[in-house]
Structures are given as structure tokens and as C-alpha cells.
Design a protein around this motif. Structure first.
Motif, short mmCIF file in Angstrom:
data_model
loop_
_atom_site.label_atom_id
_atom_site.label_comp_id
_atom_site.label_asym_id
_atom_site.label_seq_id
_atom_site.Cartn_x
_atom_site.Cartn_y
_atom_site.Cartn_z
N ILE A 65 -2.02 -19.95 -9.37
CA ILE A 65 -1.51 -18.71 -9.97
C ILE A 65 -2.66 -17.70 -10.11
CG2 ILE A 65 -0.56 -17.69 -12.07
CD1 ILE A 65 1.09 -20.13 -12.48
N ALA A 66 -2.40 -16.47 -9.69
CA ALA A 66 -3.39 -15.40 -9.80
C ALA A 66 -2.68 -14.06 -9.96
CB ALA A 66 -4.31 -15.38 -8.58
N TRP A 67 -3.40 -13.10 -10.54
CA TRP A 67 -2.88 -11.74 -10.71
C TRP A 67 -3.82 -10.76 -10.02
CZ3 TRP A 67 -2.76 -15.44 -14.41
CH2 TRP A 67 -1.53 -15.72 -15.04
N ALA A 68 -3.26 -9.77 -9.36
CA ALA A 68 -4.04 -8.69 -8.73
C ALA A 68 -3.59 -7.36 -9.30
CB ALA A 68 -3.86 -8.71 -7.21
N VAL A 69 -4.55 -6.45 -9.48
CA VAL A 69 -4.28 -5.15 -10.09
C VAL A 69 -4.65 -4.05 -9.11
CG1 VAL A 69 -4.81 -3.57 -11.98
CG2 VAL A 69 -4.67 -6.03 -12.41
N LYS A 70 -3.74 -3.10 -8.92
CA LYS A 70 -3.96 -1.97 -8.02
C LYS A 70 -3.74 -0.67 -8.78
CE LYS A 70 -0.93 -1.18 -4.68
NZ LYS A 70 -0.45 0.20 -4.86
N ARG A 71 -4.50 0.34 -8.43
CA ARG A 71 -4.32 1.65 -9.06
C ARG A 71 -4.24 2.73 -7.99
NH1 ARG A 71 -9.77 4.46 -11.46
NH2 ARG A 71 -10.95 4.55 -9.53
N TYR A 72 -3.69 3.87 -8.40
CA TYR A 72 -3.77 5.07 -7.56
C TYR A 72 -4.80 5.96 -8.20
CZ TYR A 72 -2.21 8.57 -4.24
OH TYR A 72 -2.17 9.45 -3.20
N TRP A 73 -5.80 6.38 -7.45
CA TRP A 73 -7.04 6.88 -8.03
C TRP A 73 -6.89 8.08 -8.95
CZ3 TRP A 73 -9.13 11.74 -7.29
CH2 TRP A 73 -8.55 12.53 -6.30
N ASN A 74 -5.89 8.95 -8.74
CA ASN A 74 -5.82 10.14 -9.59
C ASN A 74 -4.68 10.07 -10.60
OD1 ASN A 74 -3.60 10.59 -8.03
ND2 ASN A 74 -4.14 12.68 -7.45
N GLU A 133 -6.12 1.12 -3.28
CA GLU A 133 -7.24 0.70 -4.12
C GLU A 133 -6.87 -0.44 -5.08
OE1 GLU A 133 -10.87 2.55 -6.75
OE2 GLU A 133 -9.35 3.86 -5.91
N PHE A 134 -7.36 -1.63 -4.77
CA PHE A 134 -7.20 -2.78 -5.66
C PHE A 134 -8.44 -2.88 -6.55
CE2 PHE A 134 -3.67 -3.90 -3.10
CZ PHE A 134 -2.91 -4.77 -3.86
N MET A 135 -8.20 -3.09 -7.85
CA MET A 135 -9.29 -3.13 -8.81
C MET A 135 -9.82 -4.53 -9.04
SD MET A 135 -9.65 -0.03 -9.33
CE MET A 135 -10.90 -0.14 -10.59
N GLY A 136 -9.03 -5.57 -8.74
CA GLY A 136 -9.52 -6.92 -8.96
C GLY A 136 -8.41 -7.94 -8.93
N LEU A 137 -8.82 -9.20 -8.93
CA LEU A 137 -7.90 -10.33 -8.94
C LEU A 137 -8.49 -11.43 -9.81
CD1 LEU A 137 -5.87 -11.89 -6.09
CD2 LEU A 137 -7.47 -13.36 -7.31
N ARG A 178 -1.56 8.72 -10.42
CA ARG A 178 -0.15 8.70 -10.05
C ARG A 178 0.36 7.26 -10.04
NH1 ARG A 178 -0.33 12.93 -4.93
NH2 ARG A 178 -1.02 14.73 -6.12
N HIS A 179 1.61 7.09 -9.60
CA HIS A 179 2.26 5.78 -9.58
C HIS A 179 1.41 4.79 -8.78
CE1 HIS A 179 6.21 3.41 -8.63
NE2 HIS A 179 5.31 2.69 -9.28
N SER A 180 1.02 3.69 -9.40
CA SER A 180 0.12 2.74 -8.73
C SER A 180 0.85 1.54 -8.16
CB SER A 180 -0.92 2.25 -9.73
OG SER A 180 -0.31 1.47 -10.75
N ASN A 181 2.09 1.29 -8.62
CA ASN A 181 2.84 0.12 -8.14
C ASN A 181 2.01 -1.14 -8.33
OD1 ASN A 181 5.18 -0.95 -7.04
ND2 ASN A 181 4.38 -0.95 -4.96
N GLY A 182 1.38 -1.30 -9.52
CA GLY A 182 0.10 -1.93 -9.55
C GLY A 182 -0.13 -3.32 -10.01
N LEU A 183 0.80 -4.17 -10.46
CA LEU A 183 0.44 -5.53 -10.89
C LEU A 183 1.19 -6.53 -10.02
CD1 LEU A 183 -1.08 -7.32 -12.92
CD2 LEU A 183 0.94 -7.24 -14.39
N TYR A 184 0.42 -7.43 -9.40
CA TYR A 184 1.00 -8.41 -8.47
C TYR A 184 0.68 -9.83 -8.97
CZ TYR A 184 1.71 -4.58 -5.23
OH TYR A 184 2.13 -3.40 -4.66
N LEU A 185 1.60 -10.74 -8.73
CA LEU A 185 1.46 -12.14 -9.15
C LEU A 185 1.72 -13.05 -7.96
CD1 LEU A 185 1.39 -14.53 -11.26
CD2 LEU A 185 3.85 -14.10 -11.56
N TYR A 244 0.81 -1.21 0.00
CA TYR A 244 0.00 0.00 0.00
C TYR A 244 0.84 1.27 0.00
CZ TYR A 244 -3.12 -3.72 1.23
OH TYR A 244 -3.81 -4.90 1.22
N GLU A 245 2.08 1.15 -0.45
CA GLU A 245 2.95 2.32 -0.48
C GLU A 245 2.39 3.40 -1.38
OE1 GLU A 245 7.62 3.42 -1.52
OE2 GLU A 245 6.89 1.37 -1.73
N PHE A 246 1.70 3.01 -2.45
CA PHE A 246 1.16 3.98 -3.40
C PHE A 246 -0.37 3.90 -3.44
CE2 PHE A 246 5.45 2.99 -4.83
CZ PHE A 246 5.99 4.28 -4.92
N GLY A 247 -1.01 3.78 -2.30
CA GLY A 247 -2.47 3.75 -2.26
C GLY A 247 -3.02 2.36 -2.00
#
Length: 386
Positions: free
Chosen positions: A361-370, A348-352, A372-379, A343-346
């Protein structure tokens, strides 16, 4: 002085305000200045939350700023928003080439920001909410603000399915397809009605004035006469609708048995009950303790290998993080394999999504709402343990 643009020519010892050509309403919301590494006289200035013809460009080091040419009505753009101060990248080799992300589109300039052109082909300028793959070549896209579009040739071309407007808008918040039958939620950002087509989108009927924000629609694959739509259920192919018992919002069905559904219900200012039902929502059973999942649950994902009910393995994505239900209790995921906080960059997770062909095996996607840097794809390769 707000957050307007300043320039120093003596290594930062003194600064001079440089906003000639830009109206005052943009000054306090300045967020990005991007300089060409080839020619420092070429700059792009992006302002935040103001709209209008943004970003601004200069070819004289900021002595005079200029508005860009409006591209919203050209080159097949459905919509280009200038609301966010989003990323800009100058070419490292050519002072005139610039790439910028607009809200819903990637655009390119060949004259250091004076004019912009869509970078790619097909439709652009809209956030896609959902996609359904109908056949090898057919897919339907559900888009914010602009309704629904279908490709029948693997994306080489698209056509507008032209759903009717409700609440004087045609934002598509959710939909599902069964053969030629489409059921969709269409309307504004916060309220939609349910519409139906029996000829794959050629004609539409408004079947239910839901007057609500519908975030989930699904045909029951066991019995397609049953359709789930957030707080409502239809048992006659979408012709009539009844509310779900207990004021629950349906957000998922078990991938191996769509008779088992999962719902959420706000029980206090901060806590949400997450429950399941195997009788089409007549009765509900809580899954562990109520959780502080934030104000927006974006998706509930059930591990297809977790069955029966005593062994559910579930992920919940929300604007307060990624939550995992395992062995009868919930836990908020806290760090990646290297110990870095998720959660360093927010939050908000959008889904998995689970890999349907590879267990664990699964993927999770996170965004920063406005934007900015979302740090956003996890495996995860071990079913969510790391």
C-alpha cells in the motif's frame, strides 16, 4: 480589454465592463469571479500574479469593487500571500459567509469578503516543506520563508526555533533530527547554508556555507556520525563536509540500511541518471536507462520490502510525472485503475509514501503548480501495479 470583469443583465446578449474601484494593473490578470448563491449582489473578484490587497469584494453586483482589509499582520498569520487567484466558496445558506484559500492559509469572512479571519488555530501562512516526529508529543516543522517551529504538546502550541538567516532569509528547505541534534538547510529559495543545533534548536551554528539549493538532509541511522545533505556528506556529525563523488545529488537512503543511498545527476538537457551507492557515494551504479524526469525531482521513495540491490523497487516523483523502477527498468505511470490519465491536470508529483504496516500500500500526491485542480491523491494496494 484584457481579462477584466464584464457583466450581462440580459442573459449574455450584451456585456458591460465593471471594474470601478480596481486599479488597471489587476485587469489583465482576472481569473476568478465567485457569486453568492443567496444574494447575487455579493461577489468576490480574484486577480492572478499581482499581489496587493486581494481579492476584491462588492455588495452591489459589481458596480463598485472594494479592497479587502489586510490580514497579514493579524491573528498570528506568519504570511498570507495574495499572489494566486485561489478558490473562493460562498455559503449556500448565508450570504455573508465566505471561505477562501490564501497561499498558505484558509480564511473565513463573516461580512461577504470585507474582512477575513484565520479559520483554525496554531501557526499558518507558510508552506511546510518537511516534518519530523521526535517523540509522541514533539514534532518539528520546516517552513518556506519562516524557518522552523516545534510543538512539544502534540500541536496545541508552537514556538519558533529561530534559526539564523542566511542570504538574508530563513527559508528551511530540508532538515533532520537525531536526539537533540538538528541539521538544517536555511537561506533563500534557491540557495541555503547548513546550520546545526545541539540543544534542539535553542542555539545554532552555521557549519557549512553550501551556497546551493539543498533538497535532502538525512542522518544515517546505522551511524549518526554520517549525515547526507544533497551534494555533500559529513562523517563527523556535521562539523565538516565533503562533496559527493561524481557530482551526484543524494535524494534517498534505503529505509532498512541507510548505508545504501540513491542519487540523481543531470547528464543532458532532458535526461537524468538515477543511481545507487553502497560506499557512501564513492562509486555509483546506474539504475536502468537515463530518464526524462523533468527539471525537478521532488522525491525518491524506496519500497522497504525491496532488498537487496538486484531487486530494488523505487518510485521517483518529479514535475514530469511519477516514475516506477521495477525488475531493472523504469516506466512512467500512465493511468489509474479506471483508465483515467494521471496527467490530465498537470504532471507534477510531489511525493509517494509506502504504508509502513501494510505491504503493497502506498499513496502518491500530485499538484497543479499554480493552485488549479490537481486531481491529486492516488492510492495503490498492489505495490504500484494499479
Amino acid at each position: 480589454q484584457g481579462t477584466t470583469v464584464f457583466k450581462s443583465t440580459n442573459g449574455g446578449l450584451t456585456f458591460e465592463e465593471k471594474n470601478s474601484g480596481v486599479t488597471a494593473k489587476y485587469h489583465d490578470y482576472s481569473q476568478r469571479i465567485t457569486i453568492s448563491p443567496v444574494n447575487p449582489d455579493h461577489l468576490i473578484w480574484s486577480s492572478h500574479q499581482q499581489g496587493g490587497k486581494l481579492p476584491f469584494w462588492t455588495d452591489n453586483g459589481g458596480e463598485k469593487w472594494n479592497y479587502i482589509k489586510d490580514i497579514r499582520e493579524s491573528e498570528g498569520f506568519l504570511k498570507v500571500s495574495y499572489y494566486w487567484a485561489e478558490p473562493v466558496v460562498f455559503s449556500p445558506d448565508d450570504e455573508n459567509e465566505v471561505i477562501k484559500k490564501f497561499d498558505g492559509a484558509i480564511a473565513k469572512s463573516f461580512n461577504h469578503g470585507k474582512e477575513w479571519h484565520y479559520s483554525g488555530n496554531g501557526y499558518t501562512g507558510a508552506r511546510v516543506k518537511e516534518i519530523r516526529f521526535i517523540s509522541e508529543n514533539e514534532s518539528i516543522f520546516c517552513a518556506t520563508d519562516h524557518g522552523m517551529f516545534i510543538t512539544e504538546n502534540s500541536g496545541d502550541s508552537f514556538r519558533d526555533l529561530a534559526p539564523p538567516k542566511t542570504y538574508d532569509a530563513k527559508t528551511c528547505s530540508s532538515f533532520d533530527v537525531n536526539g537533540n541534534v538538528i541539521v538544517a538547510a536555511i537561506g533563500g529559495w534557491s540557495k541555503q547554508d547548513i546550520i546545526k543545533s545541539t540543544d534542539k534548536g535553542d542555539t545554532w551554528t552555521n557549519v557549512f556555507d553550501a551556497n546551493s539549493n539543498i533538497k535532502f538532509i538525512l542522518f544515517n541511522k546505522n551511524n549518526p556520525s554520517i549525515i547526507y545533505a544533497d551534494k555533500w556528506i559529513s562523517s563527523d556529525k556535521g562539523e565538516t563536509w565533503a562533496p559527493v563523488n561524481g557530482n551526484y545529488e543524494i535524494r534517498a537512503a534505503h529505509p532498512l540500511n541507510n548505508d545504501i543511498i540513491f542519487g540523481i545527476k543531470k547528464v543532458s538537457q532532458y535526461l537524468t541518471s538515477i543511481s545507487w551507492s553502497d560506499d557512501f557515494g564513492d562509486t555509483w551504479t546506474n539504475l536502468g536507462e537515463d530518464q526524462n524526469v523533468g527539471s525537478k525531482v521532488t522525491e525518491i521513495t524506496i519500497d522497504p520490502h525491496s532488498y537487496p540491490a538486484t531487486n530494488f523497487h523505487i518510485f521517483l516523483s518529479s514535475n514530469n510525472g511519477l516514475f516506477e523502477y521495477r525488475n531493472g527498468s523504469w516506466e512512467k505511470e500512465g493511468a489509474d485503475l479506471d483508465g483515467n490519465p494521471l496527467y490530465e491536470f498537470g504532471d507534477e508529483f510531489m511525493g509517494l509514501k509506502f504504508d509502513p504496516n501494510n505491504k503493497g500500500i502506498a499513496w502518491a500526491v500530485k499538484r497543479y503548480w499554480n493552485g488549479r485542480h490537481s486531481n491529486g491523491l492516488y492510492l495503490t494496494r498492489d505495490n504500484g501495479l494499479t
